[in-house]
Design an enzyme around this catalytic site. Structure first.
Site, PDB file in Angstrom:
ATOM      1  N   THR A  22       0.808  -1.220   0.000  1.00 12.50           N
ATOM      2  CA  THR A  22       0.000   0.000   0.000  1.00 12.50           C
ATOM      3  C   THR A  22       0.843   1.273   0.000  1.00 12.50           C
ATOM      4  OG1 THR A  22      -0.160   0.038   2.417  1.00 12.50           O
ATOM      5  CG2 THR A  22      -1.861  -1.182   1.235  1.00 12.50           C
ATOM      6  N   ASP A  23       0.171   2.366  -0.339  1.00  9.01           N
ATOM      7  CA  ASP A  23       0.807   3.679  -0.286  1.00  9.01           C
ATOM      8  C   ASP A  23       0.505   4.321   1.072  1.00  9.01           C
ATOM      9  OD1 ASP A  23      -1.833   4.608  -0.425  1.00  9.01           O
ATOM     10  OD2 ASP A  23      -1.660   5.240  -2.517  1.00  9.01           O
ATOM     11  N   MET A  24       0.835   5.573   1.210  1.00 11.78           N
ATOM     12  CA  MET A  24       0.644   6.250   2.495  1.00 11.78           C
ATOM     13  C   MET A  24      -0.827   6.328   2.912  1.00 11.78           C
ATOM     14  SD  MET A  24       3.487   9.287   2.274  1.00 11.78           S
ATOM     15  CE  MET A  24       2.878  10.069   3.743  1.00 11.78           C
TER      16      MET A  24
END
Length: 135
Positions: A22-24
């Site tokens: 995942t990203d932030m």
């Protein structure tokens, strides 16, 4: 992209979304869908009986030539996804597979992937007859 409903041999591959995917914002980073569908394609051809190590030892490898991708909805951390893979078309020199990533019945990502075979010198070659027969 090809219609998966027309596919006689649809392959199902489960994926769980981990934190590293995942990203932030906790959403699957766009490039990771390519990793998910690569794993599913590799498993698909392995289950059909294609030994990619033996192919490589014989001087031929699979190479992705083209990917057409549509990001439809976000997947998030800890989602359980399914990657569906099916053969869309095959010719003497290329193989095209359709792939769909779903969470339950929700479509997340869709791709059409064209692969070709290359020899040790990096030149395209015809798909081996045994590969065409497997597909």
């Amino acid at each position: 992209m090809a219609n998966e409903a027309d596919a006689p041999h649809k392959h199902i591959f489960p994926i769980r979304v981990y934190y590293e995917d995942t990203d932030m914002g906790g959403v699957v980073y766009h490039a990771n869908y390519l990793k998910f569908i690569e794993r599913a394609r590799s498993d698909y051809v392995r289950r059909l009986g294609n030994d990619q190590n033996a192919m490589r030892d014989g001087g031929i490898v699979w190479v992705v030539r083209r990917i057409e991708a549509d990001y439809v909805a976000p997947a998030k951390f800890d989602d359980e996804l399914i990657v569906e893979t099916w053969l869309s078309s095959i010719s003497g020199v290329r193989l095209t597979m359709g792939q769909l990533v779903k969470r339950g019945e929700t479509e997340i990502f869709r791709a059409s992937v064209t692969a070709v075979c290359m020899n040790a010198q990096g030149k395209p070659v015809r798909l081996p007859a045994e590969i065409r027969a497997l597909m």
